[in-house]
Motif scaffolding. Structure first.
Motif, PDB file in Angstrom:
ATOM      1  N   VAL A   1     -45.202  12.246 -19.863  1.00 46.44           N
ATOM      2  CA  VAL A   1     -44.221  11.257 -19.392  1.00 46.44           C
ATOM      3  C   VAL A   1     -43.004  11.969 -18.810  1.00 46.44           C
ATOM      4  O   VAL A   1     -42.504  11.603 -17.735  1.00 46.44           O
ATOM      5  CB  VAL A   1     -43.815  10.291 -20.532  1.00 46.44           C
ATOM      6  CG1 VAL A   1     -42.626   9.445 -20.130  1.00 46.44           C
ATOM      7  CG2 VAL A   1     -44.993   9.416 -20.931  1.00 46.44           C
ATOM      8  N   ASP A   2     -42.538  12.988 -19.505  1.00 42.31           N
ATOM      9  CA  ASP A   2     -41.386  13.757 -19.009  1.00 42.31           C
ATOM     10  C   ASP A   2     -41.699  14.385 -17.654  1.00 42.31           C
ATOM     11  O   ASP A   2     -40.871  14.359 -16.741  1.00 42.31           O
ATOM     12  CB  ASP A   2     -40.985  14.842 -20.011  1.00 42.31           C
ATOM     13  CG  ASP A   2     -40.380  14.283 -21.290  1.00 42.31           C
ATOM     14  OD1 ASP A   2     -40.003  13.087 -21.308  1.00 42.31           O
ATOM     15  OD2 ASP A   2     -40.293  15.041 -22.282  1.00 42.31           O
ATOM     16  N   TYR A   3     -42.896  14.942 -17.525  1.00 39.82           N
ATOM     17  CA  TYR A   3     -43.291  15.563 -16.260  1.00 39.82           C
ATOM     18  C   TYR A   3     -43.320  14.533 -15.134  1.00 39.82           C
ATOM     19  O   TYR A   3     -42.805  14.772 -14.039  1.00 39.82           O
ATOM     20  CB  TYR A   3     -44.656  16.245 -16.388  1.00 39.82           C
ATOM     21  CG  TYR A   3     -45.112  16.875 -15.110  1.00 39.82           C
ATOM     22  CD1 TYR A   3     -44.631  18.112 -14.717  1.00 39.82           C
ATOM     23  CD2 TYR A   3     -46.001  16.225 -14.252  1.00 39.82           C
ATOM     24  CE1 TYR A   3     -45.025  18.697 -13.523  1.00 39.82           C
ATOM     25  CE2 TYR A   3     -46.399  16.790 -13.057  1.00 39.82           C
ATOM     26  CZ  TYR A   3     -45.910  18.032 -12.704  1.00 39.82           C
ATOM     27  OH  TYR A   3     -46.290  18.591 -11.514  1.00 39.82           O
ATOM     28  N   ILE A   4     -43.925  13.387 -15.395  1.00 37.17           N
ATOM     29  CA  ILE A   4     -44.003  12.325 -14.388  1.00 37.17           C
ATOM     30  C   ILE A   4     -42.601  11.895 -13.981  1.00 37.17           C
ATOM     31  O   ILE A   4     -42.290  11.776 -12.783  1.00 37.17           O
ATOM     32  CB  ILE A   4     -44.819  11.130 -14.920  1.00 37.17           C
ATOM     33  CG1 ILE A   4     -46.291  11.527 -15.090  1.00 37.17           C
ATOM     34  CG2 ILE A   4     -44.699   9.924 -13.991  1.00 37.17           C
ATOM     35  CD1 ILE A   4     -47.121  10.551 -15.901  1.00 37.17           C
ATOM     36  N   ASN A   5     -41.735  11.682 -14.958  1.00 34.82           N
ATOM     37  CA  ASN A   5     -40.354  11.283 -14.659  1.00 34.82           C
ATOM     38  C   ASN A   5     -39.618  12.345 -13.858  1.00 34.82           C
ATOM     39  O   ASN A   5     -38.842  12.024 -12.946  1.00 34.82           O
ATOM     40  CB  ASN A   5     -39.608  10.969 -15.954  1.00 34.82           C
ATOM     41  CG  ASN A   5     -40.094   9.697 -16.601  1.00 34.82           C
ATOM     42  OD1 ASN A   5     -40.610   8.803 -15.936  1.00 34.82           O
ATOM     43  ND2 ASN A   5     -39.953   9.607 -17.912  1.00 34.82           N
ATOM     44  N   GLU A   6     -39.856  13.613 -14.173  1.00 31.08           N
ATOM     45  CA  GLU A   6     -39.216  14.705 -13.420  1.00 31.08           C
ATOM     46  C   GLU A   6     -39.666  14.706 -11.965  1.00 31.08           C
ATOM     47  O   GLU A   6     -38.846  14.954 -11.063  1.00 31.08           O
ATOM     48  CB  GLU A   6     -39.548  16.059 -14.055  1.00 31.08           C
ATOM     49  CG  GLU A   6     -38.851  16.323 -15.371  1.00 31.08           C
ATOM     50  CD  GLU A   6     -39.408  17.557 -16.079  1.00 31.08           C
ATOM     51  OE1 GLU A   6     -40.156  18.344 -15.457  1.00 31.08           O
ATOM     52  OE2 GLU A   6     -39.092  17.725 -17.275  1.00 31.08           O
ATOM     53  N   GLN A   7     -40.943  14.433 -11.737  1.00 26.13           N
ATOM     54  CA  GLN A   7     -41.449  14.406 -10.371  1.00 26.13           C
ATOM     55  C   GLN A   7     -40.818  13.275  -9.565  1.00 26.13           C
ATOM     56  O   GLN A   7     -40.449  13.470  -8.401  1.00 26.13           O
ATOM     57  CB  GLN A   7     -42.982  14.277 -10.370  1.00 26.13           C
ATOM     58  CG  GLN A   7     -43.709  15.432 -11.019  1.00 26.13           C
ATOM     59  CD  GLN A   7     -43.279  16.770 -10.459  1.00 26.13           C
ATOM     60  OE1 GLN A   7     -43.391  17.016  -9.251  1.00 26.13           O
ATOM     61  NE2 GLN A   7     -42.776  17.633 -11.303  1.00 26.13           N
ATOM     62  N   VAL A   8     -40.674  12.127 -10.175  1.00 26.72           N
ATOM     63  CA  VAL A   8     -40.034  10.993  -9.500  1.00 26.72           C
ATOM     64  C   VAL A   8     -38.561  11.303  -9.263  1.00 26.72           C
ATOM     65  O   VAL A   8     -38.037  11.076  -8.164  1.00 26.72           O
ATOM     66  CB  VAL A   8     -40.215   9.692 -10.306  1.00 26.72           C
ATOM     67  CG1 VAL A   8     -39.431   8.552  -9.669  1.00 26.72           C
ATOM     68  CG2 VAL A   8     -41.698   9.327 -10.416  1.00 26.72           C
ATOM     69  N   ALA A   9     -37.891  11.864 -10.274  1.00 28.70           N
ATOM     70  CA  ALA A   9     -36.459  12.184 -10.151  1.00 28.70           C
ATOM     71  C   ALA A   9     -36.209  13.229  -9.066  1.00 28.70           C
ATOM     72  O   ALA A   9     -35.143  13.232  -8.440  1.00 28.70           O
ATOM     73  CB  ALA A   9     -35.914  12.669 -11.498  1.00 28.70           C
ATOM     74  N   SER A  10     -37.189  14.090  -8.820  1.00 29.60           N
ATOM     75  CA  SER A  10     -37.018  15.135  -7.800  1.00 29.60           C
ATOM     76  C   SER A  10     -36.986  14.540  -6.396  1.00 29.60           C
ATOM     77  O   SER A  10     -36.564  15.211  -5.455  1.00 29.60           O
ATOM     78  CB  SER A  10     -38.155  16.158  -7.893  1.00 29.60           C
ATOM     79  OG  SER A  10     -39.354  15.632  -7.344  1.00 29.60           O
TER      80      SER A  10
ATOM     81  N   GLN B   1     -41.971   8.393  -5.001  1.00 28.29           N
ATOM     82  CA  GLN B   1     -41.138   7.204  -5.112  1.00 28.29           C
ATOM     83  C   GLN B   1     -41.274   6.520  -6.460  1.00 28.29           C
ATOM     84  O   GLN B   1     -40.356   5.839  -6.906  1.00 28.29           O
ATOM     85  CB  GLN B   1     -41.485   6.214  -4.003  1.00 28.29           C
ATOM     86  CG  GLN B   1     -41.085   6.699  -2.635  1.00 28.29           C
ATOM     87  CD  GLN B   1     -41.374   5.662  -1.569  1.00 28.29           C
ATOM     88  OE1 GLN B   1     -41.698   4.517  -1.853  1.00 28.29           O
ATOM     89  NE2 GLN B   1     -41.244   6.067  -0.316  1.00 28.29           N
ATOM     90  N   ASN B   2     -42.435   6.687  -7.112  1.00 28.87           N
ATOM     91  CA  ASN B   2     -42.642   6.021  -8.396  1.00 28.87           C
ATOM     92  C   ASN B   2     -43.727   6.741  -9.197  1.00 28.87           C
ATOM     93  O   ASN B   2     -44.387   7.652  -8.699  1.00 28.87           O
ATOM     94  CB  ASN B   2     -42.999   4.544  -8.197  1.00 28.87           C
ATOM     95  CG  ASN B   2     -44.205   4.367  -7.302  1.00 28.87           C
ATOM     96  OD1 ASN B   2     -45.244   4.995  -7.505  1.00 28.87           O
ATOM     97  ND2 ASN B   2     -44.067   3.505  -6.300  1.00 28.87           N
TER      98      ASN B   2
END
Length: 74
Positions: A10-19, A23-24
């Motif tokens: 989850v953290d990795y997915i969120n980091e990718q979106v935040a980068s 887009q989601n």
């Protein structure tokens, strides 16, 4: 469809979106699945190639356990 992820995932997915690269979350997952598919196909092709080399190559006097042991030590 219900999918569960570890906290690390989850953290990795969120980091990718935040980068800003995605887009989601769905885009991250779709890209991961696409790359996984490419990777699996390459692994299968590599295994098939190695099997063909084995079938086409010379016979060996080594036992299966000797062959495995020689691969582990190299």
């Amino acid at each position: 469809m219900n999918i569960s992820f570890t906290k690390k995932q989850v953290d990795y997915i969120n980091e990718q979106v935040a980068s800003g690269e995605y887009q989601n979350n769905s885009e991250v997952i779709r890209d991961a699945l696409r790359l996984h598919s490419i990777y699996r196909e390459k692994v299968i092709q590599d295994l098939r190639r190695e099997i063909e080399k084995g079938w086409d190559g010379p016979d060996s006097n080594l036992s299966m356990s000797q062959i495995i042991a020689s691969k582990k030590s190299s």
